[in-house]
Design a protein around this motif. Structure first.
Motif, mmCIF file in Angstrom:
data_model
loop_
_atom_site.group_PDB
_atom_site.id
_atom_site.type_symbol
_atom_site.label_atom_id
_atom_site.label_comp_id
_atom_site.label_asym_id
_atom_site.label_seq_id
_atom_site.Cartn_x
_atom_site.Cartn_y
_atom_site.Cartn_z
ATOM 1 N N SER A 1 0.858 -1.171 0.000
ATOM 2 C CA SER A 1 0.000 0.000 0.000
ATOM 3 C C SER A 1 0.900 1.229 0.000
ATOM 4 O O SER A 1 1.314 1.710 1.041
ATOM 5 C CB SER A 1 -0.889 -0.005 1.243
ATOM 6 O OG SER A 1 -1.644 1.180 1.284
ATOM 7 N N THR A 2 1.240 1.679 -1.192
ATOM 8 C CA THR A 2 2.103 2.852 -1.304
ATOM 9 C C THR A 2 1.423 3.891 -2.179
ATOM 10 O O THR A 2 0.556 3.573 -2.990
ATOM 11 C CB THR A 2 3.473 2.505 -1.924
ATOM 12 O OG1 THR A 2 3.268 2.003 -3.239
ATOM 13 C CG2 THR A 2 4.219 1.484 -1.088
ATOM 14 N N SER A 3 1.831 5.128 -1.999
ATOM 15 C CA SER A 3 1.375 6.191 -2.882
ATOM 16 C C SER A 3 2.570 7.079 -3.190
ATOM 17 O O SER A 3 3.479 7.209 -2.377
ATOM 18 C CB SER A 3 0.248 6.993 -2.249
ATOM 19 O OG SER A 3 0.713 7.666 -1.107
ATOM 20 N N THR A 4 2.558 7.649 -4.369
ATOM 21 C CA THR A 4 3.644 8.516 -4.786
ATOM 22 C C THR A 4 3.091 9.895 -5.086
ATOM 23 O O THR A 4 2.099 10.023 -5.790
ATOM 24 C CB THR A 4 4.347 7.959 -6.042
ATOM 25 O OG1 THR A 4 4.847 6.662 -5.748
ATOM 26 C CG2 THR A 4 5.497 8.858 -6.473
ATOM 27 N N LYS A 5 3.726 10.902 -4.510
ATOM 28 C CA LYS A 5 3.383 12.290 -4.812
ATOM 29 C C LYS A 5 4.536 12.885 -5.598
ATOM 30 O O LYS A 5 5.697 12.624 -5.303
ATOM 31 C CB LYS A 5 3.190 13.103 -3.527
ATOM 32 C CG LYS A 5 1.874 12.893 -2.859
ATOM 33 C CD LYS A 5 1.692 13.883 -1.718
ATOM 34 C CE LYS A 5 0.346 13.654 -1.058
ATOM 35 N NZ LYS A 5 0.152 14.538 0.083
ATOM 36 N N VAL A 6 4.198 13.693 -6.584
ATOM 37 C CA VAL A 6 5.214 14.381 -7.368
ATOM 38 C C VAL A 6 5.164 15.859 -7.008
ATOM 39 O O VAL A 6 4.090 16.456 -6.942
ATOM 40 C CB VAL A 6 4.988 14.187 -8.886
ATOM 41 C CG1 VAL A 6 6.044 14.936 -9.689
ATOM 42 C CG2 VAL A 6 4.996 12.709 -9.246
ATOM 43 N N TYR A 7 6.325 16.419 -6.749
ATOM 44 C CA TYR A 7 6.447 17.843 -6.437
ATOM 45 C C TYR A 7 7.244 18.514 -7.552
ATOM 46 O O TYR A 7 8.159 17.915 -8.108
ATOM 47 C CB TYR A 7 7.164 18.048 -5.100
ATOM 48 C CG TYR A 7 6.396 17.489 -3.929
ATOM 49 C CD1 TYR A 7 5.435 18.262 -3.270
ATOM 50 C CD2 TYR A 7 6.612 16.197 -3.483
ATOM 51 C CE1 TYR A 7 4.722 17.748 -2.195
ATOM 52 C CE2 TYR A 7 5.903 15.670 -2.415
ATOM 53 C CZ TYR A 7 4.959 16.456 -1.774
ATOM 54 O OH TYR A 7 4.251 15.949 -0.712
#
Length: 106
Positions: free
Chosen positions: A78-84
């Motif tokens: 259960s992972t999530s990736t945010k892009v900045y």
């Protein structure tokens, strides 16, 4: 004398932009003149808006959070990736000093 640059980190989430210039504890959502969140059709629309405001895209960074495991009977993740998105813009010494003066930790 060389112009100074201010840097911001942009997060695009649910068609809104949040900006972090380091002067506040959390990123601030961009608002329109009526105080409502600015909403964009797409990420590209948001990036074009930033360009129109004089910001130059320098870099992107991805941050993955969450965890996963693999056991004898398989695994789960259960992972999530945010892009900045990191932008810069030339500002006056006074503008930059104002932002930096609010960036120190108490």
């Amino acid at each position: 004398m060389q112009a100074k640059k201010v840097f911001v980190e942009m997060e695009y989430n649910k068609n809104s932009i949040k900006l972090d210039d380091g002067s506040s504890k959390k990123a601030q959502t961009l608002k329109d003149e009526n105080g409502n969140d600015l909403k964009f059709i797409s990420l590209i629309g948001a990036l074009n808006y930033m360009s129109l405001q004089g910001w130059e895209l320098l870099d992107t960074k991805s941050v993955t959070s969450g965890s996963g495991y693999v056991g004898a009977y398989g695994g789960a993740s259960s992972t999530s990736t945010k892009v900045y998105y990191i932008f810069s813009k030339e500002v006056s010494d006074e503008e930059l000093q104002d932002i930096v003066s609010k960036s120190y930790k108490e």
